[in-house]
Design a protein around this motif. Structure first.
Motif, PDB file in Angstrom:
ATOM      1  N   GLY A 546       1.035  -1.244  -0.039  1.00 48.13           N
ATOM      2  CA  GLY A 546      -0.270  -0.138   0.104  1.00 48.13           C
ATOM      3  C   GLY A 546       0.906   1.205  -0.004  1.00 48.13           C
ATOM      4  N   THR A 547       0.583   2.358  -0.990  1.00 45.09           N
ATOM      5  CA  THR A 547       1.211   3.496  -0.838  1.00 45.09           C
ATOM      6  C   THR A 547       0.070   4.591  -0.604  1.00 45.09           C
ATOM      7  OG1 THR A 547       2.584   2.581  -2.293  1.00 45.09           O
ATOM      8  CG2 THR A 547       2.790   4.927  -1.879  1.00 45.09           C
ATOM      9  N   ALA A 548      -0.040   5.219   0.563  1.00 48.07           N
ATOM     10  CA  ALA A 548      -0.980   5.908   0.967  1.00 48.07           C
ATOM     11  C   ALA A 548      -0.736   7.435   1.059  1.00 48.07           C
ATOM     12  CB  ALA A 548      -1.747   5.613   2.416  1.00 48.07           C
ATOM     13  N   GLN A 549      -1.508   8.204   0.523  1.00 43.44           N
ATOM     14  CA  GLN A 549      -1.118   9.629   0.535  1.00 43.44           C
ATOM     15  C   GLN A 549      -1.116  10.381   1.837  1.00 43.44           C
ATOM     16  OE1 GLN A 549      -3.897  10.620  -3.006  1.00 43.44           O
ATOM     17  NE2 GLN A 549      -2.337  12.068  -3.108  1.00 43.44           N
ATOM     18  N   ALA A 550      -0.169  11.025   2.223  1.00 42.25           N
ATOM     19  CA  ALA A 550      -0.021  11.586   3.659  1.00 42.25           C
ATOM     20  C   ALA A 550      -0.963  13.052   3.691  1.00 42.25           C
ATOM     21  CB  ALA A 550       1.395  11.825   4.094  1.00 42.25           C
ATOM     22  N   GLY A 552      -3.650  15.609   1.242  1.00 48.23           N
ATOM     23  CA  GLY A 552      -4.413  15.731   0.028  1.00 48.23           C
ATOM     24  C   GLY A 552      -3.886  16.770  -0.627  1.00 48.23           C
ATOM     25  N   LEU A 553      -4.356  16.735  -2.174  1.00 48.81           N
ATOM     26  CA  LEU A 553      -3.690  17.953  -2.892  1.00 48.81           C
ATOM     27  C   LEU A 553      -4.914  19.059  -3.157  1.00 48.81           C
ATOM     28  CD1 LEU A 553      -2.473  15.741  -6.031  1.00 48.81           C
ATOM     29  CD2 LEU A 553      -1.315  16.624  -4.187  1.00 48.81           C
ATOM     30  N   ARG A 554      -4.459  20.130  -3.141  1.00 53.35           N
ATOM     31  CA  ARG A 554      -5.317  21.500  -3.193  1.00 53.35           C
ATOM     32  C   ARG A 554      -5.695  21.504  -4.945  1.00 53.35           C
ATOM     33  NH1 ARG A 554      -1.584  23.556   0.385  1.00 53.35           N
ATOM     34  NH2 ARG A 554      -0.251  24.453  -1.188  1.00 53.35           N
ATOM     35  N   ALA A 555      -6.510  22.307  -4.994  1.00 50.34           N
ATOM     36  CA  ALA A 555      -7.079  22.744  -6.425  1.00 50.34           C
ATOM     37  C   ALA A 555      -5.555  22.942  -7.340  1.00 50.34           C
ATOM     38  CB  ALA A 555      -8.142  23.600  -6.656  1.00 50.34           C
ATOM     39  N   GLY A 556      -5.661  22.378  -8.388  1.00 50.33           N
ATOM     40  CA  GLY A 556      -4.573  22.758  -9.499  1.00 50.33           C
ATOM     41  C   GLY A 556      -2.950  22.363  -9.065  1.00 50.33           C
ATOM     42  N   GLU A 557      -2.823  21.757  -7.621  1.00 53.19           N
ATOM     43  CA  GLU A 557      -1.688  21.119  -7.295  1.00 53.19           C
ATOM     44  C   GLU A 557      -1.331  19.846  -7.790  1.00 53.19           C
ATOM     45  OE1 GLU A 557       0.738  21.374  -3.091  1.00 53.19           O
ATOM     46  OE2 GLU A 557      -1.448  20.635  -3.058  1.00 53.19           O
ATOM     47  N   LYS A 558      -0.215  19.521  -8.146  1.00 58.34           N
ATOM     48  CA  LYS A 558       0.392  18.265  -8.560  1.00 58.34           C
ATOM     49  C   LYS A 558       1.037  17.302  -7.539  1.00 58.34           C
ATOM     50  CE  LYS A 558       0.287  19.697 -13.688  1.00 58.34           C
ATOM     51  NZ  LYS A 558       1.078  19.504 -14.747  1.00 58.34           N
ATOM     52  N   TYR A 559       1.154  16.108  -7.328  1.00 60.53           N
ATOM     53  CA  TYR A 559       1.873  15.466  -6.679  1.00 60.53           C
ATOM     54  C   TYR A 559       3.218  15.930  -6.534  1.00 60.53           C
ATOM     55  CZ  TYR A 559       3.370  11.751  -3.738  1.00 60.53           C
ATOM     56  OH  TYR A 559       4.009  10.917  -2.650  1.00 60.53           O
ATOM     57  N   LYS A 560       3.803  16.006  -7.680  1.00 58.74           N
ATOM     58  CA  LYS A 560       5.169  16.140  -7.589  1.00 58.74           C
ATOM     59  C   LYS A 560       5.606  17.574  -7.060  1.00 58.74           C
ATOM     60  CE  LYS A 560       5.117  18.780 -12.300  1.00 58.74           C
ATOM     61  NZ  LYS A 560       5.871  18.634 -13.427  1.00 58.74           N
ATOM     62  N   ASP A 561       4.595  18.471  -6.874  1.00 56.75           N
ATOM     63  CA  ASP A 561       4.923  19.590  -6.183  1.00 56.75           C
ATOM     64  C   ASP A 561       5.253  19.526  -4.728  1.00 56.75           C
ATOM     65  OD1 ASP A 561       4.596  21.036  -8.581  1.00 56.75           O
ATOM     66  OD2 ASP A 561       2.446  21.218  -8.361  1.00 56.75           O
ATOM     67  N   ILE A 562       4.565  18.413  -4.106  1.00 63.41           N
ATOM     68  CA  ILE A 562       4.626  18.373  -2.606  1.00 63.41           C
ATOM     69  C   ILE A 562       5.775  17.395  -2.279  1.00 63.41           C
ATOM     70  CG2 ILE A 562       2.290  18.993  -2.343  1.00 63.41           C
ATOM     71  CD1 ILE A 562       1.790  16.027  -1.645  1.00 63.41           C
ATOM     72  N   ALA A 564       8.677  17.532  -2.684  1.00 63.44           N
ATOM     73  CA  ALA A 564      10.193  18.095  -1.924  1.00 63.44           C
ATOM     74  C   ALA A 564       9.999  18.135  -0.574  1.00 63.44           C
ATOM     75  CB  ALA A 564      10.031  19.608  -2.475  1.00 63.44           C
ATOM     76  N   ASP A 565       8.883  18.240   0.241  1.00 64.24           N
ATOM     77  CA  ASP A 565       8.769  18.140   1.418  1.00 64.24           C
ATOM     78  C   ASP A 565       8.911  16.637   2.043  1.00 64.24           C
ATOM     79  OD1 ASP A 565       8.052  18.111   4.255  1.00 64.24           O
ATOM     80  OD2 ASP A 565       6.620  19.860   3.914  1.00 64.24           O
ATOM     81  N   GLU A 566       9.697  16.214   2.551  1.00 61.38           N
ATOM     82  CA  GLU A 566       9.810  14.912   3.038  1.00 61.38           C
ATOM     83  C   GLU A 566       8.386  14.344   3.919  1.00 61.38           C
ATOM     84  OE1 GLU A 566      10.604  11.557   5.777  1.00 61.38           O
ATOM     85  OE2 GLU A 566      10.419  13.620   6.402  1.00 61.38           O
ATOM     86  N   ARG A 567       8.201  15.145   4.621  1.00 56.74           N
ATOM     87  CA  ARG A 567       6.801  14.940   5.519  1.00 56.74           C
ATOM     88  C   ARG A 567       5.447  14.954   4.885  1.00 56.74           C
ATOM     89  NH1 ARG A 567       8.333  14.783  10.900  1.00 56.74           N
ATOM     90  NH2 ARG A 567      10.428  15.252  11.375  1.00 56.74           N
ATOM     91  N   LYS A 568       5.496  15.240   3.622  1.00 53.30           N
ATOM     92  CA  LYS A 568       4.336  15.393   2.785  1.00 53.30           C
ATOM     93  C   LYS A 568       4.317  13.953   1.726  1.00 53.30           C
ATOM     94  CE  LYS A 568       3.308  20.121   3.189  1.00 53.30           C
ATOM     95  NZ  LYS A 568       2.869  21.384   2.501  1.00 53.30           N
ATOM     96  N   ARG A 569       5.491  13.414   1.665  1.00 51.76           N
ATOM     97  CA  ARG A 569       5.399  12.212   0.899  1.00 51.76           C
ATOM     98  C   ARG A 569       4.650  10.983   1.390  1.00 51.76           C
ATOM     99  NH1 ARG A 569      12.130  12.157   0.670  1.00 51.76           N
ATOM    100  NH2 ARG A 569      12.175  14.394  -0.157  1.00 51.76           N
TER     101      ARG A 569
END
Length: 691
Positions: A546-550, A552-562, A564-569
């Motif tokens: 399982g790979t669970a999102q830590a 949620g993505l805001r409107a217009g935000e892409k996963y690669k944008d977050i 960079a922050d280790e605690r958001k991976r």
């Protein structure tokens, strides 16, 4: 004539005065006599008791606290005696001056002063408080020679708790600490018998098993009746009742396995719980990062407390017990079982997976590794198809999902024998109405159901719950309350009583449905996302990555944008059981913000199985690579588990093997040991989770 008359009057007055005086004297003697009767007869027993108390002092004798041992007899918590330098503030004129002068006799560091000040604020003025603990013999002799200079200061012999493994198992063991004012107020509601048992006791279990089994570990307080002189010096002993030491806890935990798992996590955050599905015994209960419980034994200093309390990694959080996470794709086999059990979808039903699922004007995606094509239930689990389970969630609806999976232990406490467990969240329409206050937030929207199918949305569970759920799958419906303590030994009577896990009412799962899930999860290890991890394993196992999102993505935000922050991976998860044909271990593990489930969580599970089923311990090279998430199947030459020293030991303890409560071989220990479950911090959810 006049003279005689005056004389007669004078005599009359004199007689009246004499009679008045006599009456007064008699009245006074009457008062004295009545007082004497009152004291000697009416108040005789009370005054005699007070007189006895003036010359008899009752001194409580604190019992030895019970030991805590693992399943093989290895001591995890013990006691030792040491001298403390203590001050009774009410007997000291100038406290600061006294401490300054004491510092010239024994070493008193700034942290000792800070701890004493904190204890002074929490305690009453007449209580004896330690200014220094664990004095050396030289320091004791030096103070004894100058004791006359320090009224109100004394040396006392105290028992101290010791945790020889340090950080290993700290969250399950807990620690003891000085009784604070809040706890003293709570003790006022105790019975007189229980309260009397804590006279002279200054420490109590604060966390973990030390807290949950306080009554078993504390023992019974003894006493000495001492005759004292007017100056308060002991003259002779009148009566003596020795204390009864606390009972010994024998855990189901294998501390060697516990230490291995904690080492495999390295500096990463996460949790793991391992359970024997046949009886509910917990074999490993890991929360990382951990802390050293020895810091709390004689009062933690302010700097250490601040460091632990303000650490972003939250080392004091028991992630195995109190942390909740979206389970990600590890939820999919449970969804499949719910579908089979409710009759909503047959195992043979084929769904066309086009890698996207549209509902309510929103598109739900699939991971990059997924492949399009028709998929039945087995292939959907093996390939971790999101679309298959999006559609299944829509067909079932939130309430049916809840009703089918709640009996597996999700969204409620498992009843494990340690305090502090949380419930997690298994959503339903009623759950949402209770959860939110505003009416507009209480309504359940159909679109919210879609993400539930892949373990996202409002789903949040502890890894203890996930391990318990998969234990039920592994046994085909048998359920037990998980337990950490398997036996309690009465050290006085030399009797041991077995603490059996409470058997819950079995779930009516059809064997053919259980076989579908087992076969699919076995396929994950043979041809699916954990194939590389279990390559070459001489046993069969079933698992699900399982790979669970830590977040949620805001409107217009892409996963690669977050990223960079280790605690958001993404979180890395794995659930499993083995052997498939007759499961003896079920586990769930999570590594926070570590990415793919097959990259970090599954390799830890493989090494747990190798230890339990084969008696094998990974090489140092393999451990180092696993800590970095750079391994799949084990690398290097594996070692015999019992040949690897425990933390703090230069060589394996032969005595531990000799006193083992199970056969003294890693392979037989493996047969007895079972499943590892991680528990973690609650995280936000979002669609498009990876396998």
């Amino acid at each position: 004539m006049t003279i005689l008359k005056n004389l007669h009057q004078e005599l009359s007055r004199f007689r009246l005065r004499v009679l008045a005086a006599a009456g007064f004297v008699l009245f006074c003697f009457g008062l004295l006599a009545s007082r004497l009767v009152y004291l000697q007869i009416i108040q005789h027993e009370a005054l005699q008791e007070r007189a006895e108390s003036n010359r008899v002092t009752v001194v409580p004798i604190v019992p030895n606290r019970g030991l805590i041992k693992d399943r093989n007899g290895i001591v995890l918590a013990s006691n030792y005696s040491a001298y403390t330098l203590e001050i009774t503030p009410s007997k000291v004129v100038d406290l600061e001056l006294t401490i300054d002068e004491l510092a010239g006799v024994v070493e008193i560091q700034p942290r000792d002063r800070k701890r004493f000040k904190r204890l002074l604020e929490e305690s009453k003025n007449f209580e004896s408080l330690p200014i220094r603990t664990k004095l050396s013999d030289t320091e004791v002799a030096r103070f004894a020679a100058q004791r006359f200079r320090f009224p109100g200061v004394d040396i006392k012999a105290r028992l101290f708790r010791s945790y020889p493994m340090g950080e290993v198992g700290s969250h399950l063991l807990g620690y003891i600490g000085r009784i604070n004012q809040t706890e003293k107020k709570a003790m006022d509601d105790w019975s007189e018998e229980d309260l009397a048992n804590y006279r002279g006791t200054e420490y109590i279990g604060k966390l973990g098993l030390e807290q949950s089994y306080e009554r078993e570990l504390h023992g019974s307080t003894g006493f000495e009746e001492m005759e004292t002189s007017a100056a308060g010096r002991a003259v002779r002993r009148l009566a003596h009742q020795p204390p009864t030491p606390g009972n010994t806890l024998m855990l189901s935990i294998d501390i060697r396995l516990q230490a291995l798992v904690e080492q495999l996590f390295g500096d990463r955050r996460g949790a793991l719980v391992a359970i024997d599905p046949r009886n509910g015994e917990v074999l490993a209960f890991v929360s990382k990062p951990a802390f050293d419980p020895n810091l709390f034994v004689d009062g933690i200093d302010a700097d250490s407390w601040t460091q632990l309390n303000e650490d972003l990694d939250k080392p004091l959080l028991n992630r195995a017990l109190r942390g909740t996470y979206p389970p990600g794709s590890t939820f999919k086999p449970l969804m499949a079982m719910a579908a089979l059990n409710s009759g909503k979808r047959a195992a043979s039903t084929v769904i066309m997976d086009n890698l996207t699922y549209s509902f309510g004007g929103r598109t739900f995606g699939s991971p990059e590794t997924d492949r399009a094509g028709p998929k039945d239930m087995r292939l959907a689990i093996v390939s971790s198809s999101n679309v298959y389970f999006y559609s299944l969630a829509n067909e079932m609806g939130v309430d049916l999902i809840h009703d089918q999976l709640e009996p597996f232990g999700l969204g409620r406490k498992t009843g494990i024998d340690v305090q502090g467990e949380v419930t997690g969240d298994l959503p339903s329409q009623e759950w949402k109405r209770r959860r939110f206050r505003k009416p507009e937030q209480q309504k359940w929207f159909a679109g919210e159901t879609i993400s539930l199918g892949i373990g996202q949305g409002y789903n949040n569970f502890t890894m203890l719950q996930m391990a318990t759920a998969y234990s039920t799958i592994a046994t085909g419906g048998l359920r037990f309350k998980p337990r950490l303590v398997r036996e309690i030994e009465d050290v006085v009577q030399r009797k041991t009583r077995r603490i059996a896990s409470d058997a819950l009412e079995p779930l009516a799962l059809k064997p053919e449905h259980v076989e579908v899930i087992r076969n699919a999860m076995n396929g994950v290890t043979l041809e699916g996302t954990s194939k590389q991890v279990f390559l070459g394993a001489p046993y069969t196992s079933g698992g699900k990555t399982g790979t669970a999102q830590a977040v949620g993505l805001r409107a217009g935000e892409k996963y690669k944008d977050i990223k960079a922050d280790e605690r958001k991976r993404d979180h890395s998860l794995y659930v499993a059981f083995a052997p498939v044909e007759a499961p003896t271990v079920a586990l769930a593990v999570i590594v926070e913000n570590a990415g793919w489930g097959s990259g970090s969580a599954a390799p830890i599970a493989r090494r747990v199985f190798d230890y339990l089923l084969l008696g094998q311990y990974p090489s140092e090279e393999d451990i180092a690579l696993t800590q970095q998430g750079k391994t799949f199947a084990p690398v290097g030459a594996q070692r015999r588990a019992l040949d690897v020293p425990l933390p703090g030991q230069a060589a394996p303890a032969a005595s531990a093997a000799a006193t083992a409560s199970t056969p003294a071989s890693a392979a037989s220990t493996a047969t007895a040991a079972r499943s590892a479950v991680p528990a973690a911090i609650r995280s936000a959810s979002g669609p498009g989770a990876k396998p």
